[in-house]
Design a protein around this motif. Structure first.
Motif, mmCIF file in Angstrom:
data_model
loop_
_atom_site.group_PDB
_atom_site.id
_atom_site.type_symbol
_atom_site.label_atom_id
_atom_site.label_comp_id
_atom_site.label_asym_id
_atom_site.label_seq_id
_atom_site.Cartn_x
_atom_site.Cartn_y
_atom_site.Cartn_z
ATOM 1 N N GLN A 3 0.422 -1.312 -0.148
ATOM 2 C CA GLN A 3 -0.340 -0.114 0.424
ATOM 3 C C GLN A 3 0.773 1.194 -0.278
ATOM 4 N N ALA A 24 5.662 3.461 1.166
ATOM 5 C CA ALA A 24 5.429 2.289 0.852
ATOM 6 C C ALA A 24 5.486 1.053 1.946
ATOM 7 N N ILE A 28 8.953 -3.963 -2.155
ATOM 8 C CA ILE A 28 8.915 -3.450 -3.739
ATOM 9 C C ILE A 28 9.942 -4.482 -4.475
ATOM 10 N N ARG A 101 4.759 -4.538 -10.566
ATOM 11 C CA ARG A 101 3.559 -3.968 -10.944
ATOM 12 C C ARG A 101 4.284 -2.884 -10.968
ATOM 13 N N TYR A 103 1.910 0.836 -8.758
ATOM 14 C CA TYR A 103 0.855 0.335 -7.359
ATOM 15 C C TYR A 103 1.032 2.052 -7.111
#
Length: 114
Positions: A3, A24, A28, A101, A103
């Motif tokens: 998140q 974050a 990641i 990805r 975010y």
């Protein structure tokens, strides 16, 4: 689950400053760019500033010389220092991380008004 949590938005007078933060949570991997977008009512979302893992920064012409993006890689946190704010800077600001990805943060409102 990753998140992005943004903070630092609010109401500021023209000419004032704000500092946005985006942290974050979670791990990641393979981040290659962290950036800030903004979206004003009735307008498309636009890129404001971006910073690569190597520290190279790019800015929208409209904010050059007034905004500064920085990052703390160890904390997976990106910052946006906004100085000399103008009414046209008013928007919802979103942080974004591009890695394996993509975010997005939830957005934080910046209001510039006297």
């Amino acid at each position: 689950q990753v998140q992005l949590v943004e903070s630092g938005g609010g109401l500021v007078q023209p000419g004032g400053s704000l500092r946005l933060s985006c942290a974050a949570s979670g791990s990641i991997f393979s981040i290659y760019v962290m950036d800030w977008y903004r979206q004003a009512p009735g307008k498309q979302r636009e890129l404001v500033a971006a910073i690569t893992t190597g520290g190279s920064a790019n800015y929208a012409d409209s904010v050059k010389g007034r905004f500064a993006i920085s990052r703390d890689s160890a904390k997976n946190t990106v910052y946006l220092q906004m100085n000399s704010l103008k009414p046209e800077d008013e928007a919802v600001y979103y942080c974004h991380i591009a890695a394996i990805r993509h975010y997005w943060g939830q957005g934080t409102q910046v209001t510039v008004s006297s």
